[in-house]
Scaffold this active site. Sequence first.
Site, short mmCIF file in Angstrom:
data_model
loop_
_atom_site.label_atom_id
_atom_site.label_comp_id
_atom_site.label_asym_id
_atom_site.label_seq_id
_atom_site.Cartn_x
_atom_site.Cartn_y
_atom_site.Cartn_z
CG ASP A 29 1.45 0.07 -3.21
OD1 ASP A 29 0.88 -0.52 -2.29
OD2 ASP A 29 2.68 -0.04 -3.43
CB ILE A 30 5.80 3.60 -3.70
CG1 ILE A 30 6.86 4.43 -4.39
CG2 ILE A 30 6.40 2.52 -2.82
CD1 ILE A 30 6.38 5.67 -5.04
CD GLU A 88 5.96 -2.93 2.61
OE1 GLU A 88 5.50 -3.72 1.77
OE2 GLU A 88 6.49 -1.85 2.29
CG HIS A 93 -2.72 -0.02 4.13
ND1 HIS A 93 -1.97 -0.25 5.25
CD2 HIS A 93 -2.29 -0.93 3.21
CE1 HIS A 93 -1.11 -1.24 5.02
NE2 HIS A 93 -1.31 -1.67 3.78
CG HIS A 95 -3.41 -3.15 -0.90
ND1 HIS A 95 -2.17 -2.84 -1.40
CD2 HIS A 95 -3.21 -3.59 0.37
CE1 HIS A 95 -1.24 -3.08 -0.48
NE2 HIS A 95 -1.85 -3.54 0.61
P1 5GP Z 1 0.94 -4.13 3.41
O1 5GP Z 1 1.21 -3.42 4.74
O2 5GP Z 1 -0.50 -4.03 3.00
O3 5GP Z 1 1.46 -5.54 3.42
O4 5GP Z 1 1.80 -3.39 2.29
C1 5GP Z 1 2.02 -2.00 2.34
C2 5GP Z 1 1.95 -1.41 0.96
O5 5GP Z 1 2.37 -0.07 1.07
C3 5GP Z 1 2.86 -2.08 -0.08
O6 5GP Z 1 2.10 -2.43 -1.22
C4 5GP Z 1 3.93 -1.02 -0.38
O7 5GP Z 1 4.32 -1.00 -1.73
C5 5GP Z 1 3.23 0.27 0.03
N1 5GP Z 1 4.16 1.25 0.53
C6 5GP Z 1 5.09 1.07 1.51
N2 5GP Z 1 5.77 2.21 1.75
C7 5GP Z 1 5.25 3.13 0.90
C8 5GP Z 1 5.54 4.51 0.67
O8 5GP Z 1 6.42 5.11 1.28
N3 5GP Z 1 4.80 5.14 -0.27
C9 5GP Z 1 3.82 4.49 -0.98
N4 5GP Z 1 3.15 5.23 -1.88
N5 5GP Z 1 3.52 3.20 -0.79
C10 5GP Z 1 4.23 2.52 0.14
#
Ligand code: 5GP
Length: 135
Positions: A29-30, A88, A93, A95
């Site tokens: 995760d970035i 987001e 996915h 975590h």
């Molecule tokens: P969620 O959709 O589970 O709420 O969050 C998406 C996760 O993806 C976040 O923790 C965010 O940091 C990660 N994320 C979003 N865009 C990118 C990206 O371009 N690259 C990576 N490696 N992680 C990402």
Amino acid sequence: MASIFSKIIAGEIPSFKVAEDENNFAFLDINPIARGHVLAVPKREVDYLFDVDDRGLSSLILFSRRVAKAIERVVPCKRVGIAVIGLEVPHAHIHLIPLHGVYDIDFSRPKLKLSPEEFKETAQKIAAQFSLTAL
Ligand code: 5GP
């Protein structure tokens, strides 16, 4: 339009990859909440995890288990926790987060600031363990 994760899987956007199999892909995760915070993603793009079909979901969770075992060998922790949020990025996915306590899986905490070298080293170590980890 392809999701950002589909672009990562296709290699169109860089990532710190840790693992891949036929159906799934995993990368750091970035904006990690812990060192070794990994996202495990099905290659087939589906927005909501609970809309992934039975085979895809089984494959993803078994893949995630293998990735988690690799993380455990690299990042000292009591165990690897899992979380599903998906607010987001509209591409299912999981975590995977190394845990010492419940506070380590608090997504409202400030994100870790890691250098590219730290990301790279962590990803390479997890990738090496993943390749040794067969179920
Ligand atoms: P969620 O959709 O589970 O709420 O969050 C998406 C996760 O993806 C976040 O923790 C965010 O940091 C990660 N994320 C979003 N865009 C990118 C990206 O371009 N690259 C990576 N490696 N992680 C990402």
